[in-house]
Design a protein around this motif. Structure first.
Motif, PDB file in Angstrom:
ATOM      1  N   ARG A   7       6.073  19.589  68.746  1.00 13.18           N
ATOM      2  CA  ARG A   7       6.845  19.476  67.519  1.00 13.18           C
ATOM      3  C   ARG A   7       6.454  18.115  66.984  1.00 13.18           C
ATOM      4  O   ARG A   7       6.518  17.132  67.698  1.00 13.18           O
ATOM      5  N   CYS A   8       6.003  18.073  65.718  1.00  8.71           N
ATOM      6  CA  CYS A   8       5.278  16.898  65.261  1.00  8.71           C
ATOM      7  C   CYS A   8       6.211  15.726  65.042  1.00  8.71           C
ATOM      8  O   CYS A   8       6.983  15.695  64.103  1.00  8.71           O
ATOM      9  N   ALA A   9       6.113  14.761  65.913  1.00 12.66           N
ATOM     10  CA  ALA A   9       6.987  13.608  65.870  1.00 12.66           C
ATOM     11  C   ALA A   9       6.327  12.490  65.095  1.00 12.66           C
ATOM     12  O   ALA A   9       5.132  12.518  64.833  1.00 12.66           O
ATOM     13  N   VAL A  10       7.115  11.490  64.738  1.00  9.85           N
ATOM     14  CA  VAL A  10       6.546  10.394  63.945  1.00  9.85           C
ATOM     15  C   VAL A  10       6.294   9.168  64.794  1.00  9.85           C
ATOM     16  O   VAL A  10       5.374   8.421  64.549  1.00  9.85           O
ATOM     17  N   LEU A  11       7.112   8.919  65.800  1.00  9.69           N
ATOM     18  CA  LEU A  11       7.020   7.634  66.453  1.00  9.69           C
ATOM     19  C   LEU A  11       6.584   7.734  67.883  1.00  9.69           C
ATOM     20  O   LEU A  11       5.737   8.502  68.260  1.00  9.69           O
ATOM     21  N   GLY A 528       8.832  11.588  54.404  1.00 10.34           N
ATOM     22  CA  GLY A 528       7.644  12.188  53.788  1.00 10.34           C
ATOM     23  C   GLY A 528       6.643  12.653  54.837  1.00 10.34           C
ATOM     24  O   GLY A 528       6.008  13.704  54.694  1.00 10.34           O
ATOM     25  N   HIS A 529       6.535  11.865  55.900  1.00  9.50           N
ATOM     26  CA  HIS A 529       5.625  12.214  57.004  1.00  9.50           C
ATOM     27  C   HIS A 529       6.023  13.566  57.603  1.00  9.50           C
ATOM     28  O   HIS A 529       5.182  14.455  57.758  1.00  9.50           O
ATOM     29  N   GLU A 530       7.290  13.727  57.916  1.00  4.32           N
ATOM     30  CA  GLU A 530       7.728  14.979  58.544  1.00  4.32           C
ATOM     31  C   GLU A 530       7.563  16.162  57.585  1.00  4.32           C
ATOM     32  O   GLU A 530       7.137  17.237  57.983  1.00  4.32           O
ATOM     33  N   LEU A 531       7.907  15.953  56.314  1.00  3.77           N
ATOM     34  CA  LEU A 531       7.728  17.030  55.331  1.00  3.77           C
ATOM     35  C   LEU A 531       6.260  17.442  55.243  1.00  3.77           C
ATOM     36  O   LEU A 531       5.932  18.625  55.203  1.00  3.77           O
ATOM     37  N   THR A 532       5.373  16.451  55.211  1.00  3.08           N
ATOM     38  CA  THR A 532       3.951  16.755  55.063  1.00  3.08           C
ATOM     39  C   THR A 532       3.407  17.516  56.270  1.00  3.08           C
ATOM     40  O   THR A 532       2.457  18.291  56.145  1.00  3.08           O
ATOM     41  N   HIS A 533       4.034  17.311  57.448  1.00  3.62           N
ATOM     42  CA  HIS A 533       3.610  18.081  58.622  1.00  3.62           C
ATOM     43  C   HIS A 533       3.665  19.590  58.367  1.00  3.62           C
ATOM     44  O   HIS A 533       2.904  20.355  58.946  1.00  3.62           O
ATOM     45  N   GLY A 534       4.576  20.006  57.520  1.00  2.44           N
ATOM     46  CA  GLY A 534       4.648  21.421  57.190  1.00  2.44           C
ATOM     47  C   GLY A 534       3.400  21.910  56.460  1.00  2.44           C
ATOM     48  O   GLY A 534       3.197  23.110  56.289  1.00  2.44           O
ATOM     49  N   GLY A 589      -3.719  15.814  61.930  1.00  2.00           N
ATOM     50  CA  GLY A 589      -2.397  16.232  61.457  1.00  2.00           C
ATOM     51  C   GLY A 589      -1.497  15.033  61.199  1.00  2.00           C
ATOM     52  O   GLY A 589      -0.810  14.950  60.169  1.00  2.00           O
ATOM     53  N   GLU A 590      -1.493  14.087  62.128  1.00  3.18           N
ATOM     54  CA  GLU A 590      -0.647  12.898  61.975  1.00  3.18           C
ATOM     55  C   GLU A 590      -1.134  12.028  60.814  1.00  3.18           C
ATOM     56  O   GLU A 590      -0.323  11.472  60.065  1.00  3.18           O
ATOM     57  N   ASN A 591      -2.454  11.902  60.666  1.00  6.60           N
ATOM     58  CA  ASN A 591      -2.977  11.079  59.575  1.00  6.60           C
ATOM     59  C   ASN A 591      -2.663  11.714  58.222  1.00  6.60           C
ATOM     60  O   ASN A 591      -2.307  11.017  57.266  1.00  6.60           O
ATOM     61  N   PRO A 655      -1.855  12.342  69.550  1.00  7.51           N
ATOM     62  CA  PRO A 655      -2.365  12.705  68.225  1.00  7.51           C
ATOM     63  C   PRO A 655      -2.066  11.664  67.139  1.00  7.51           C
ATOM     64  O   PRO A 655      -2.526  11.825  66.013  1.00  7.51           O
ATOM     65  N   HIS A 656      -1.309  10.603  67.456  1.00  7.09           N
ATOM     66  CA  HIS A 656      -1.053   9.558  66.459  1.00  7.09           C
ATOM     67  C   HIS A 656      -2.154   8.498  66.520  1.00  7.09           C
ATOM     68  O   HIS A 656      -2.594   8.119  67.603  1.00  7.09           O
ATOM     69  N   SER A 657      -2.562   7.993  65.369  1.00 12.06           N
ATOM     70  CA  SER A 657      -3.536   6.907  65.341  1.00 12.06           C
ATOM     71  C   SER A 657      -2.881   5.617  65.808  1.00 12.06           C
ATOM     72  O   SER A 657      -1.672   5.445  65.673  1.00 12.06           O
TER      73      SER A 657
HETATM   74 ZN   LIG Z   1       4.001  13.227  62.994  1.00  7.89          ZN
END
Ligand SMILES: [Zn+2]
Length: 694
Positions: A7-11, A528-534, A589-591, A655-657
């Motif tokens: 599940r695409c996390a941000v941090l 915005g990051h989480e929305l864009t993951h969609g 995906g994260e970028n 997967p995060h830079s």
């Molecule tokens: Zn993310």
């Protein structure tokens, strides 16, 4: 237990042994003394972090964060430290205060307060755990010792799955990718002790050294549970051979990002044909799973290969491997001191360069939140999360969703017909803020004072039963996959929802006293990051109902892929540490989410500023224009540094830079950034070939 897609996390998940690793940055080796002081939360924009001698158009990470590392050198008990870590540590102190209150054996405690208080107090009693020695582990070791025939393995593997030992494979539940209304059984590759498949296969001196240290670590752990030195040495070699064979039949993490590569729904009979060595129907029964007729076999080749391995490996080696997987999976805090220290020596020191173990209370706070997250979360939000915080966040989320709607309209590469569908998906995204509407019921989970290992095992069984019990039942759209005190956020493609736990809605990420520009740069960019993951290369393949269903015209899909190639190339050019480059495909995906997220936050802020009549050219009391504040706040999301070993680990598994590129890789793609800082075209932060997907 396992899951097929992250599940695409941000941090970050800041602790050493989690498989989500911190989001990282420039390598540095400075080590501060580990001090046990509660870090104050910085304001949304902290000028002390900035190095104003740097040129923002040339090196914006240095400009926004250049002095952070001097203010916050990595403490000896951490492998990385950044903005998110301050919030994380601060939250640990808050939870500590609450748990201390409930740890007294007091009849007035509610059942949940008893559970969290006793879980914490029992975890804290290191002397009692050490004095009990291997006794609490004996029951589990005896189960393995009692196996006389490979036919008995299924029962043991079923038990292992319930207590979080993913020996050989993982078993769990997921929403059906093609019909998100259904919750189905899934089995996936697993059984490795090193962080990821390529750790077994990669060539080079650093990789070989890690493998040598790992084999030595296995041998030491086996000695600590009673093997002779010679026996442990021979066994560790055999375990390494077996795990390497598992690695060879496993899929790499980059390929696993494509949902179709990890989706193979089949009748149980077909799985049985792939892996006759395991009696699947029996495993489902022994794990109390509701009736299973079909199962997602994420990686069928793995299960075919696994069967051959189970056939060709002698029972003694399999039992040795199962002992190792058991002691590797039991949390260190519940084991005697010597085992706990050896566990840290490899996973903390060797793998991540962390000099010292975390203070016990911090580990126990995290363990209690891990075991009883919604019971801890309930007292946490009552004490620390206000209705006003929630209302302001909800408003911001709506503003950013509006911005995304407008942004889709501006895309030149997407046809009107796909735009309609993209907007339809956007408007179906559910926003979940702070904490769940309904709290999880822990009444059937027994927490026993004085039984640390038993508590960890029972909490794992409780959670795995809860998850498996969902199979065949309707989806609970209100369910959360992070606890309320978590400093993180995620998008879930099957649920099509974005989730922001209360833990992340704190300063500096969300500062109620800061100007709007600052909050849009911080938490706005995260929303915005989480929305864009969609809509990233993975999320775009799911529709608004959460189904893997191609809603794109072939032409638009082709254009999307072409646009993302720009980011693959951009990030693939960044060097993270020594000779290790960022993997542009793994991080795509994260970028995409970072880049789209900042653009959406910017658009939402502009709309907000217009509504409120904010003069965007006038300097604020900070000495910066609102747009400069917006971008500096964004950069300050990712201030910090990492130990070089930790950074290597991150680039190879996460997967995060690395944090430096989450700052500079993103702002150089935003024309508004160049304008805000008067950069000239061709300067590093204003390149002529900027990338844009969303
Ligand atoms: Zn993310």
């Amino acid at each position: 237990m396992t899951k097929t897609l992250p599940r695409c996390a941000v941090l970050l998940a800041l602790l050493a042994f989690s498989f989500t690793f911190p989001a990282m940055g420039r390598a540095q080796a400075t080590t501060a003394k580990s001090e046990d002081t509660n870090p104050a939360l910085p304001p949304g924009l902290d000028q002390q972090f900035m190095d104003k001698t740097a040129n923002p158009c040339v090196n914006f990470a240095q400009y926004a964060c250049g002095k952070f590392d001097k203010l916050y050198p990595i403490p000896a008990d951490m492998s990385a430290y950044g903005t998110g870590t301050i919030v994380y540590e601060h939250t640990a102190y808050a939870l500590h205060g609450l748990l201390e209150k409930f740890q007294a054996d007091d009849a007035s405690r509610t059942p949940n307060q008893q559970k969290i208080g006793d879980y914490y107090a029992t975890c804290m009693d290191a002397n009692a755990i050490d004095a009990a020695g291997l006794k609490p582990l004996r029951r589990e070791l005896n189960r393995i010792a009692a196996i006389k025939d490979k036919k008995e393995l299924t029962a043991l593997l079923a038990h292992d799955q319930l207590i979080n030992v993913n020996a050989f494979f993982g078993y769990g539940e997921q929403q059906d990718f093609k019909d998100a209304r259904k919750q189905i059984a899934m089995v996936d590759q697993g059984g490795l002790g090193l962080p990821e498949r390529d750790y077994y296969l990669r060539t080079g001196a650093a990789a070989e050294k890690t493998r040598q240290q790992y084999v030595q670590h296995i041998a030491k752990m086996l000695q600590l549970i009673g093997e002779s030195e010679a026996e442990a040495s021979a066994d560790s070699t055999k375990i390494m051979q077996l795990e390497t064979a598992l690695a060879k039949i496993s899929m790499d993490i980059t390929s696993r990002r494509d949902p179709k590569n990890v989706y193979h729904l089949m009748p149980v009979d077909q799985l049985q044909e792939l892996t006759p060595e395991i009696e699947w129907a029996k495993l489902f029964t022994l794990t109390d799973t509701p009736p299973v007729t079909e199962v997602n076999v994420a990686n069928p080749d793995f299960f075919k290969g696994l069967n051959a391995l189970l056939e060709s490996t002698d029972l003694k080696t399999i039992k040795t491997y199962l002992r190792w997987q058991l002691i590797d999976s039991i949390p260190g805090y519940a084991l005697p001191k010597a085992l706990d220290e050896e566990d840290f020596a490899f996973f903390g020191r060797d793998l991540q360069g962390q000099p010292e173990q975390r203070p016990r209370w911090k580990r126990c706070v995290q363990a209690t939140d891990g075991a009883l997250g919604e019971a801890v979360g309930q007292v946490y939000v009552e004490a620390y999360f206000t209705k006003e915080d929630k209302a302001r966040t909800v408003q911001m989320v709506h503003d950013i969703e509006d911005a995304m709607d407008r942004n889709i309209g501006t895309l030149t590469w997407m046809s009107p017909e796909t735009k309609v569908k993209a907007k339809a998906k956007l408007h179906m995204i559910a926003d979940k803020i702070g904490y769940p509407d309904h709290w999880r019921d822990y009444s059937s989970l027994k927490i026993v004072r004085g039984d640390a290992l038993g508590n960890a095992v029972r909490a794992a069984e409780f959670e795995n039963h809860r998850v498996l019990n969902k199979i065949g039942k309707p989806v609970d759209r209100g369910e959360w996959f992070m606890s309320p005190a978590t400093v993180n956020a995620y998008y879930d493609p099957s649920m099509n929802d974005i989730n922001f736990p209360a833990g992340i809605l704190q300063s500096p990420l969300f500062d109620p006293n800061a100007p709007d520009a600052v909050n849009y740069g911080h938490v706005g960019a995260i929303v915005g990051h989480e929305l864009t993951h969609g809509f990233d290369d993975e999320g775009r393949k799911f529709d608004g109902n959460g189904n893997l269903d191609d809603w794109w015209t072939p032409e638009d899909a082709k254009n999307f892929d072409a646009m993302t190639q720009c980011e693959v190339k951009e990030y693939g050019g960044f060097t993270a540490v020594d000779d290790v480059k960022v993997n542009g495909k793994l991080t795509l995906g994260e970028n995409t989410a970072d880049n789209g997220g900042l653009r959406l936050a910017y658009m939402a802020f502009l709309a907000d500023a217009q509504r409120k009549g904010i003069d965007l050219d006038a300097k604020d009391s900070s000495g910066f224009t609102p747009l400069q504040e917006f971008f500096i706040a964004y950069g300050q999301n990712w201030c910090g540094s990492n130990r070089p070993k930790q950074l290597r680990l991150q680039v190879q598994t996460d997967p995060h830079s690395p944090r430096e590129f989450r700052i500079e890789g993103v702002v150089q793609n935003q024309p508004a950034f160049g304008k805000a800082f008067d950069c000239k075209a061709g300067q590093p932060m204003m390149p002529v070939n900027a990338c844009r997907v969303w």
